[in-house]
Motif scaffolding. Structure first.
Motif, PDB file in Angstrom:
ATOM      1  N   ASP A 168      44.205  30.913  -4.709  1.00 51.01           N
ATOM      2  CA  ASP A 168      45.666  30.440  -5.437  1.00 51.01           C
ATOM      3  C   ASP A 168      45.969  29.064  -5.282  1.00 51.01           C
ATOM      4  O   ASP A 168      46.925  28.610  -5.986  1.00 51.01           O
ATOM      5  CB  ASP A 168      46.733  31.224  -4.604  1.00 51.01           C
ATOM      6  CG  ASP A 168      46.850  32.568  -4.574  1.00 51.01           C
ATOM      7  OD1 ASP A 168      46.214  33.089  -5.867  1.00 51.01           O
ATOM      8  OD2 ASP A 168      47.324  33.284  -3.789  1.00 51.01           O
ATOM      9  N   VAL A 169      44.931  27.993  -4.997  1.00 53.90           N
ATOM     10  CA  VAL A 169      45.149  26.675  -4.893  1.00 53.90           C
ATOM     11  C   VAL A 169      44.373  26.099  -6.118  1.00 53.90           C
ATOM     12  O   VAL A 169      43.298  26.377  -6.448  1.00 53.90           O
ATOM     13  CB  VAL A 169      44.478  26.141  -3.528  1.00 53.90           C
ATOM     14  CG1 VAL A 169      44.546  24.633  -3.525  1.00 53.90           C
ATOM     15  CG2 VAL A 169      45.069  26.621  -2.246  1.00 53.90           C
ATOM     16  N   VAL A 170      44.975  25.240  -6.746  1.00 55.25           N
ATOM     17  CA  VAL A 170      44.850  24.374  -7.900  1.00 55.25           C
ATOM     18  C   VAL A 170      44.052  23.202  -7.253  1.00 55.25           C
ATOM     19  O   VAL A 170      42.960  22.789  -8.049  1.00 55.25           O
ATOM     20  CB  VAL A 170      45.944  24.283  -8.904  1.00 55.25           C
ATOM     21  CG1 VAL A 170      45.303  23.337  -9.874  1.00 55.25           C
ATOM     22  CG2 VAL A 170      46.395  25.474  -9.464  1.00 55.25           C
ATOM     23  N   PHE A 171      44.707  22.313  -6.724  1.00 55.41           N
ATOM     24  CA  PHE A 171      44.304  21.044  -6.054  1.00 55.41           C
ATOM     25  C   PHE A 171      44.683  20.796  -4.914  1.00 55.41           C
ATOM     26  O   PHE A 171      45.680  21.389  -4.277  1.00 55.41           O
ATOM     27  CB  PHE A 171      44.886  20.296  -7.208  1.00 55.41           C
ATOM     28  CG  PHE A 171      44.274  18.598  -7.120  1.00 55.41           C
ATOM     29  CD1 PHE A 171      43.095  18.501  -8.050  1.00 55.41           C
ATOM     30  CD2 PHE A 171      44.714  17.649  -6.562  1.00 55.41           C
ATOM     31  CE1 PHE A 171      42.541  17.029  -8.081  1.00 55.41           C
ATOM     32  CE2 PHE A 171      44.297  16.598  -6.575  1.00 55.41           C
ATOM     33  CZ  PHE A 171      43.057  16.146  -7.404  1.00 55.41           C
ATOM     34  N   LYS A 228      37.276  15.029 -17.340  1.00 53.27           N
ATOM     35  CA  LYS A 228      35.885  15.348 -16.461  1.00 53.27           C
ATOM     36  C   LYS A 228      35.836  15.051 -15.113  1.00 53.27           C
ATOM     37  O   LYS A 228      35.009  14.386 -14.680  1.00 53.27           O
ATOM     38  CB  LYS A 228      34.907  14.642 -17.441  1.00 53.27           C
ATOM     39  CG  LYS A 228      34.833  14.925 -18.721  1.00 53.27           C
ATOM     40  CD  LYS A 228      33.609  13.990 -19.438  1.00 53.27           C
ATOM     41  CE  LYS A 228      33.610  14.467 -20.915  1.00 53.27           C
ATOM     42  NZ  LYS A 228      32.623  13.512 -21.612  1.00 53.27           N
ATOM     43  N   PHE A 229      36.985  15.560 -14.379  1.00 48.89           N
ATOM     44  CA  PHE A 229      37.130  15.169 -13.011  1.00 48.89           C
ATOM     45  C   PHE A 229      35.813  15.882 -12.274  1.00 48.89           C
ATOM     46  O   PHE A 229      35.555  15.221 -11.386  1.00 48.89           O
ATOM     47  CB  PHE A 229      38.278  16.079 -12.541  1.00 48.89           C
ATOM     48  CG  PHE A 229      38.388  15.926 -11.113  1.00 48.89           C
ATOM     49  CD1 PHE A 229      39.009  14.430 -10.508  1.00 48.89           C
ATOM     50  CD2 PHE A 229      38.240  16.733 -10.062  1.00 48.89           C
ATOM     51  CE1 PHE A 229      39.073  14.293  -9.110  1.00 48.89           C
ATOM     52  CE2 PHE A 229      38.596  16.687  -8.727  1.00 48.89           C
ATOM     53  CZ  PHE A 229      38.665  15.406  -8.153  1.00 48.89           C
ATOM     54  N   SER A 230      35.138  16.918 -12.829  1.00 46.09           N
ATOM     55  CA  SER A 230      33.934  17.471 -12.195  1.00 46.09           C
ATOM     56  C   SER A 230      32.741  16.557 -12.124  1.00 46.09           C
ATOM     57  O   SER A 230      32.026  16.818 -11.395  1.00 46.09           O
ATOM     58  CB  SER A 230      33.569  18.796 -12.960  1.00 46.09           C
ATOM     59  OG  SER A 230      33.393  18.566 -14.276  1.00 46.09           O
ATOM     60  N   ASN A 234      31.395  15.625  -5.578  1.00 51.77           N
ATOM     61  CA  ASN A 234      31.060  15.205  -4.226  1.00 51.77           C
ATOM     62  C   ASN A 234      30.710  13.996  -4.065  1.00 51.77           C
ATOM     63  O   ASN A 234      29.539  13.372  -3.391  1.00 51.77           O
ATOM     64  CB  ASN A 234      29.847  16.122  -3.848  1.00 51.77           C
ATOM     65  CG  ASN A 234      30.169  17.550  -3.796  1.00 51.77           C
ATOM     66  OD1 ASN A 234      31.463  17.877  -3.587  1.00 51.77           O
ATOM     67  ND2 ASN A 234      29.133  18.337  -3.827  1.00 51.77           N
ATOM     68  N   LEU A 235      31.368  12.801  -4.693  1.00 49.42           N
ATOM     69  CA  LEU A 235      31.034  11.435  -4.614  1.00 49.42           C
ATOM     70  C   LEU A 235      32.257  10.729  -3.660  1.00 49.42           C
ATOM     71  O   LEU A 235      33.317  11.046  -3.664  1.00 49.42           O
ATOM     72  CB  LEU A 235      30.966  10.757  -5.942  1.00 49.42           C
ATOM     73  CG  LEU A 235      30.016  11.133  -6.988  1.00 49.42           C
ATOM     74  CD1 LEU A 235      30.010  10.388  -8.267  1.00 49.42           C
ATOM     75  CD2 LEU A 235      28.526  10.773  -6.331  1.00 49.42           C
ATOM     76  N   SER A 236      31.693   9.699  -2.910  1.00 53.51           N
ATOM     77  CA  SER A 236      32.594   8.873  -2.196  1.00 53.51           C
ATOM     78  C   SER A 236      32.559   7.441  -2.789  1.00 53.51           C
ATOM     79  O   SER A 236      31.614   7.211  -2.790  1.00 53.51           O
ATOM     80  CB  SER A 236      32.363   9.017  -0.770  1.00 53.51           C
ATOM     81  OG  SER A 236      33.246   8.190   0.059  1.00 53.51           O
ATOM     82  N   GLY A 256      34.964  20.485  -7.342  1.00 54.64           N
ATOM     83  CA  GLY A 256      34.294  19.773  -6.715  1.00 54.64           C
ATOM     84  C   GLY A 256      35.272  18.794  -5.978  1.00 54.64           C
ATOM     85  O   GLY A 256      36.408  18.901  -5.980  1.00 54.64           O
ATOM     86  N   THR A 257      34.684  17.964  -4.981  1.00 54.41           N
ATOM     87  CA  THR A 257      35.620  17.126  -4.300  1.00 54.41           C
ATOM     88  C   THR A 257      35.050  15.393  -4.455  1.00 54.41           C
ATOM     89  O   THR A 257      34.071  14.893  -4.837  1.00 54.41           O
ATOM     90  CB  THR A 257      35.111  17.189  -2.774  1.00 54.41           C
ATOM     91  OG1 THR A 257      35.745  18.487  -2.438  1.00 54.41           O
ATOM     92  CG2 THR A 257      35.976  16.182  -1.933  1.00 54.41           C
TER      93      THR A 257
END
Length: 287
Positions: A168-171, A228-230, A234-236, A256-257
């Motif tokens: 149920d979490v979007v962000f 295009k957040f995707s 997984n980048l820092s 992703g994160t």
């Protein structure tokens, strides 16, 4: 009889005069045609010659494919992305003043020979990187200083990735560090609830629940897709070496994160900056 002869001579004279006039007109016309053709030939020759020279210049300054491949592969390896996501946007022939291509490493000895090579700029559409190479591409060096202004991301190790989002979490945003050294988690649910808690708070005393409309949630989800957040999966984007007391933000969507910090947020890729601003605006507008 005399009258007839006189008329005959008059007619012949008129014919001769007419013939002379026509001959003159034809001569002038032919001359003009020749001049026009000569000018046309001259112009065509000039254009063809210029094109040939231009083609030769382009051919002589063309970036060799092995050099381009060496640069793209090096940057793809550094960034942990596919070389297909990168493109060379500018390049110039260069003569470097030493064997280190004017980018010496610490305690590196550089020969003082002149090295022919290339200055190359690579982009992924969000940020640019500048490379120095030799003539064949067997030596390539990233010019870190020239590439400043946008940050170079690194892959987040799998062991450091946060858990995936609940259904149920979007962000989700996790903020940690700063002077207080505390960690907070804020999640946006599909129904519009925005829940913030402090990680490690046994009594859950700092929990807050606010709301935005379902329409705002849907708009934010569409915005993530358009931005295009995707792409930043997984980048820092790490803080500068030696920095302290900064806050690290970890943003997670179903795709992703990505991780960044408050010191370098203004140097993030433009698309990521817009996502951060949109998220902060949504969070502050919640009631």
């Amino acid at each position: 009889m005399k009258l007839m002869l006189k008329d005959y001579f008059n007619i012949n004279q008129a014919r001769i005069l007419t013939a002379l006039i026509l001959t003159g007109i034809l001569s002038v016309t032919s001359g003009l045609t020749l001049i026009k053709d000569a000018k046309g030939a001259s112009i065509n020759l000039s254009l063809e010659t210029s094109n040939e020279v231009l083609k030769e210049n382009i051919k002589s300054n063309r970036l060799p494919r092995p050099v381009a491949n060496a640069v793209l592969q090096d940057l793809a390896r550094r960034q942990g992305i596919s070389a297909r996501e990168l493109q060379i946007i500018d390049y110039n022939q260069q003569t470097w003043r030493n064997g280190c291509l004017e980018l010496p490493q610490a305690d590196e000895f550089c020969t003082q020979a002149l090295i022919p090579g290339w200055l190359i700029v690579v982009s992924n559409g969000e940020q640019n990187w500048t490379y120095h190479t030799n003539q064949t591409g067997s030596t390539v060096r990233l010019n870190q200083k020239a590439s400043e202004g946008t940050l170079s991301p690194v892959q987040i190790p799998a062991s450091e990735l946060p858990p995936p989002l609940d259904r149920d979490v979007v962000f989700r945003q996790i903020s940690s560090g700063g002077f207080a050294g505390r960690t907070y988690q804020t999640v946006l649910l599909k129904d519009g609830r925005l829940i913030r808690v402090r990680i490690g708070d046994a009594n859950d005393s700092e929990r807050s629940v606010r709301r935005v409309s379902v329409q705002q949630v849907q708009q934010f989800r569409r915005f993530l897709e358009r931005s295009k957040f995707s792409k930043f999966q997984n980048l820092s984007y790490p803080a500068p070496s030696g920095a302290a007391d900064y806050i690290t933000f970890t943003l997670t969507s179903p795709e992703g994160t990505v991780q960044y910090n408050d010191i370098s947020k203004d140097n993030l890729p433009k698309n990521l900056q817009t996502v951060v601003k949109a998220w902060n605006h949504l969070a502050t507008s919640a009631q």
